[in-house]
Motif scaffolding. Structure first.
Motif, PDB file in Angstrom:
ATOM      1  N   GLY A 313      24.904  -3.655 -40.672  1.00 39.66           N
ATOM      2  CA  GLY A 313      25.681  -1.984 -40.210  1.00 39.66           C
ATOM      3  C   GLY A 313      26.815  -2.331 -39.591  1.00 39.66           C
ATOM      4  N   ALA A 314      26.985  -3.326 -38.816  1.00 37.03           N
ATOM      5  CA  ALA A 314      28.048  -3.738 -38.558  1.00 37.03           C
ATOM      6  C   ALA A 314      29.593  -3.603 -38.822  1.00 37.03           C
ATOM      7  CB  ALA A 314      28.403  -5.320 -37.905  1.00 37.03           C
ATOM      8  N   LYS A 315      30.872  -3.627 -38.573  1.00 40.05           N
ATOM      9  CA  LYS A 315      32.215  -2.965 -39.034  1.00 40.05           C
ATOM     10  C   LYS A 315      32.737  -3.677 -38.668  1.00 40.05           C
ATOM     11  CE  LYS A 315      31.648   2.045 -39.259  1.00 40.05           C
ATOM     12  NZ  LYS A 315      32.336   3.870 -38.782  1.00 40.05           N
ATOM     13  N   ASN A 316      33.765  -4.285 -40.542  1.00 38.77           N
ATOM     14  CA  ASN A 316      34.617  -5.218 -39.973  1.00 38.77           C
ATOM     15  C   ASN A 316      35.512  -5.087 -38.846  1.00 38.77           C
ATOM     16  OD1 ASN A 316      33.566  -5.512 -42.866  1.00 38.77           O
ATOM     17  ND2 ASN A 316      35.983  -4.476 -43.698  1.00 38.77           N
ATOM     18  N   LYS A 317      36.193  -3.416 -38.476  1.00 37.90           N
ATOM     19  CA  LYS A 317      36.466  -3.994 -36.991  1.00 37.90           C
ATOM     20  C   LYS A 317      35.671  -4.615 -36.026  1.00 37.90           C
ATOM     21  CE  LYS A 317      39.573   0.011 -34.045  1.00 37.90           C
ATOM     22  NZ  LYS A 317      39.229   0.601 -33.677  1.00 37.90           N
ATOM     23  N   LEU A 318      34.702  -3.880 -35.988  1.00 37.38           N
ATOM     24  CA  LEU A 318      33.849  -4.696 -34.676  1.00 37.38           C
ATOM     25  C   LEU A 318      33.581  -6.609 -34.873  1.00 37.38           C
ATOM     26  CD1 LEU A 318      30.253  -3.707 -33.463  1.00 37.38           C
ATOM     27  CD2 LEU A 318      30.381  -6.304 -34.251  1.00 37.38           C
ATOM     28  N   ILE A 319      34.013  -6.965 -36.068  1.00 35.73           N
ATOM     29  CA  ILE A 319      33.381  -8.369 -36.348  1.00 35.73           C
ATOM     30  C   ILE A 319      34.489  -9.311 -36.038  1.00 35.73           C
ATOM     31  CG2 ILE A 319      33.180 -10.132 -38.507  1.00 35.73           C
ATOM     32  CD1 ILE A 319      31.237  -8.097 -39.495  1.00 35.73           C
ATOM     33  N   THR A 320      35.841  -8.585 -36.320  1.00 37.74           N
ATOM     34  CA  THR A 320      36.873  -9.014 -36.548  1.00 37.74           C
ATOM     35  C   THR A 320      36.930  -8.981 -34.538  1.00 37.74           C
ATOM     36  OG1 THR A 320      38.237  -7.020 -36.424  1.00 37.74           O
ATOM     37  CG2 THR A 320      38.277  -8.726 -38.063  1.00 37.74           C
ATOM     38  N   LYS A 321      37.057  -8.077 -34.001  1.00 46.28           N
ATOM     39  CA  LYS A 321      36.887  -8.180 -32.387  1.00 46.28           C
ATOM     40  C   LYS A 321      36.383  -9.182 -31.295  1.00 46.28           C
ATOM     41  CE  LYS A 321      38.200  -3.012 -31.124  1.00 46.28           C
ATOM     42  NZ  LYS A 321      37.824  -1.788 -30.487  1.00 46.28           N
ATOM     43  N   ILE A 322      35.018  -9.853 -32.210  1.00 42.99           N
ATOM     44  CA  ILE A 322      34.416 -10.749 -31.738  1.00 42.99           C
ATOM     45  C   ILE A 322      35.550 -11.752 -31.257  1.00 42.99           C
ATOM     46  CG2 ILE A 322      32.260 -12.242 -31.809  1.00 42.99           C
ATOM     47  CD1 ILE A 322      30.997  -9.550 -33.144  1.00 42.99           C
ATOM     48  N   LEU A 394      46.258 -13.452 -33.344  1.00 43.82           N
ATOM     49  CA  LEU A 394      46.139 -12.982 -34.175  1.00 43.82           C
ATOM     50  C   LEU A 394      46.191 -13.523 -36.134  1.00 43.82           C
ATOM     51  CD1 LEU A 394      49.260 -10.400 -33.042  1.00 43.82           C
ATOM     52  CD2 LEU A 394      46.750 -10.389 -32.775  1.00 43.82           C
ATOM     53  N   TYR A 395      46.577 -15.032 -35.852  1.00 38.92           N
ATOM     54  CA  TYR A 395      46.711 -15.116 -37.694  1.00 38.92           C
ATOM     55  C   TYR A 395      45.282 -15.444 -38.106  1.00 38.92           C
ATOM     56  CZ  TYR A 395      47.898 -18.429 -41.357  1.00 38.92           C
ATOM     57  OH  TYR A 395      47.294 -19.313 -42.304  1.00 38.92           O
ATOM     58  N   PRO A 396      44.531 -16.297 -37.347  1.00 44.15           N
ATOM     59  CA  PRO A 396      42.789 -16.214 -38.026  1.00 44.15           C
ATOM     60  C   PRO A 396      42.533 -15.120 -38.428  1.00 44.15           C
ATOM     61  CG  PRO A 396      43.403 -17.487 -35.181  1.00 44.15           C
ATOM     62  CD  PRO A 396      44.985 -17.032 -36.363  1.00 44.15           C
ATOM     63  N   VAL A 397      42.352 -13.741 -37.205  1.00 40.59           N
ATOM     64  CA  VAL A 397      41.709 -12.857 -37.138  1.00 40.59           C
ATOM     65  C   VAL A 397      41.694 -12.132 -37.998  1.00 40.59           C
ATOM     66  CG1 VAL A 397      41.375 -10.560 -35.544  1.00 40.59           C
ATOM     67  CG2 VAL A 397      41.534 -12.866 -35.104  1.00 40.59           C
ATOM     68  N   ASN A 398      43.334 -11.715 -38.720  1.00 38.23           N
ATOM     69  CA  ASN A 398      43.978 -11.111 -39.860  1.00 38.23           C
ATOM     70  C   ASN A 398      43.167 -11.850 -40.616  1.00 38.23           C
ATOM     71  OD1 ASN A 398      45.730  -8.931 -38.217  1.00 38.23           O
ATOM     72  ND2 ASN A 398      47.464 -10.751 -37.719  1.00 38.23           N
ATOM     73  N   THR A 399      43.458 -13.323 -40.696  1.00 40.22           N
ATOM     74  CA  THR A 399      43.082 -13.767 -41.988  1.00 40.22           C
ATOM     75  C   THR A 399      41.756 -13.447 -42.301  1.00 40.22           C
ATOM     76  OG1 THR A 399      44.279 -15.665 -41.532  1.00 40.22           O
ATOM     77  CG2 THR A 399      42.313 -15.907 -43.467  1.00 40.22           C
ATOM     78  N   LEU A 400      40.926 -13.173 -41.440  1.00 40.23           N
ATOM     79  CA  LEU A 400      38.925 -12.926 -41.241  1.00 40.23           C
ATOM     80  C   LEU A 400      39.203 -11.204 -41.610  1.00 40.23           C
ATOM     81  CD1 LEU A 400      37.003 -13.710 -40.964  1.00 40.23           C
ATOM     82  CD2 LEU A 400      37.137 -12.420 -38.690  1.00 40.23           C
TER      83      LEU A 400
END
Length: 407
Positions: A313-322, A394-400
């Motif tokens: 149930g983890a949201k995309n926002k939480l995963i990208t924050k990791i 920011l680049y690899p996180v935005n790609t994710l």
């Protein structure tokens, strides 16, 4: 508890197998650490040279100096009275400088005649700079002078020589007679009473200190001066005294503190300092590319963990924050460790002089590179490293983020 930060911290610090991704992450931290430490050391060394130069010049340069806004000389009578009326001023020394030709035997050299009033002894603490003879500018009717060590070596003179140094000064407002050019010069001579060493070529190789009366006589002046040199009483703020003197004197005269008197030198050192900062900053940017690579590979490796988190149930926002925090942690750890290493290295250099300037003692004015750590530089370095690292993530996180949205 901040769950993304907790997971990111475990990815970075928890015990794990030594695979390629872990090694790349370690290289990323080390790269930022080395670049940060290099920035601290480089800027501190430039600060050290600036402080050393300031201490060296302070022996000759007055705390405050008044010069004319236009022209080379001015009448000082009224200004001296106004300045002496200011309670923070200890005393005022008169100074008159001009170029001349010095000749001794078959040697001659272009010099700077520095005519000074008796207060100059206390202003410059000149007696501590004398390495041969003593500071005497006049004995009875005999004119004497104190010469810089480099100039004394070139001319081949020492204190106590029976033969004087001849001086030739171009006459003001006189046309040159080509049939007899010597008539265009005023000639005099001085006996050398002492030799000083300031360890600065500007002074040691050019300056001949004389009585201001003789310089005025050679230049056909009466009471004019090139500058008024001011000594401020102990305990008073020099810049505040400067503002007070400026208010009293008006706009026709320029008043400078020591930093402003050596403005060109300090500007050159500052330019070199920040150009070095820029070069090391480019190296830092190259090192930060490792963060992009390690974070991209970590995202690929942790693809199964990402799917598990999404199924829970983890949201995309939480995963990208990791992974955002993971990259920022790499930057933060590298910056902190680099600052600590740089500060320790500067401390060791300051106390033990580990990095020498020459192969043998006495080869240079100082034996080891001087260092001076400034808090402003540390803040600028930390902010620069953090900003570059944060932007790189920011680049690899935005790609994710885009990939998660597509799935």
């Amino acid at each position: 508890m901040n769950l993304p930060l907790h997971i990111a911290r475990r990815y970075l610090f928890a015990k794990k197998s030594h695979n390629a991704i872990n090694i790349i992450s370690l290289i990323s931290v080390c790269g930022i650490t080395v670049a940060t430490a290099a920035l601290v050391c480089a800027l501190s060394i430039f600060n050290g040279f600036t402080e050393f130069s300031a201490k060296t010049f302070s022996a000759f340069d007055p705390e405050l100096q008044i010069t004319p806004a236009t022209g080379k000389v001015f009448e000082p009578a009224q200004e001296i009275e106004k300045i002496k009326a200011i309670p923070e001023v200890s005393f005022v020394s008169q100074n008159l400088e001009e170029s001349a030709l010095a000749k001794f035997g078959d040697r001659q050299e272009a010099i700077v005649m520095k005519g000074v009033s008796p207060e100059f002894v206390d202003l410059a603490n000149i007696n501590n700079l004398i390495i041969d003879g003593s500071f005497i500018l006049k004995e009875g009717d005999v004119e004497e002078a104190v010469v810089g060590a480099g100039l004394a070596t070139f001319l081949g003179v020492r204190s106590g020589f029976l033969d004087p140094v001849e001086l030739y000064v171009p006459k003001r407002n006189v046309n040159i007679n080509l049939a007899n050019p010597s008539t265009a010069f005023t000639q005099s001579h001085v006996y050398i009473s002492g030799v000083f060493a300031l360890n600065q070529p500007k002074y040691d190789e050019q300056v001949l200190i004389m009585s201001i009366g003789l310089v005025r006589e050679l230049l056909d002046y009466e009471t004019e001066v090139s500058s008024l040199d001011i000594k401020v009483k102990e305990g008073y703020d020099i810049d505040k005294v400067k503002d007070k003197i400026k208010f009293v004197l008006g706009e026709n005269l320029i008043i400078k503190n020591r930093m402003q008197q050596q403005e060109e030198m300090y500007r050159m050192v500052n330019i070199e300092k920040w150009v070095t900062f820029l070069i090391l900053g480019i190296i830092l940017i190259i090192a930060v590319f490792n963060i992009i690579g390690s974070l991209t590979m970590l995202i690929l490796e942790k693809n199964d963990d990402i799917q598990v988190l999404r199924n829970m149930g983890a949201k995309n926002k939480l995963i990208t924050k990791i992974f955002l925090f993971e990259g920022w942690l790499i930057t933060f750890v590298g910056a902190i460790v680099g600052l600590v290493i740089g500060l320790v290295a500067c401390l060791l250099q300051e106390h033990y002089g580990l990095l020498k300037l020459g192969s043998s003692p006495g080869e240079f004015v100082i034996n080891a590179y001087p260092v001076a750590v400034e808090a402003t530089d540390i803040v600028i370095i930390f902010f620069t490293v953090s900003l570059i690292g944060f932007l790189a993530v920011l680049y690899p996180v935005n790609t994710l983020r885009k990939k998660l949205l597509q799935n």
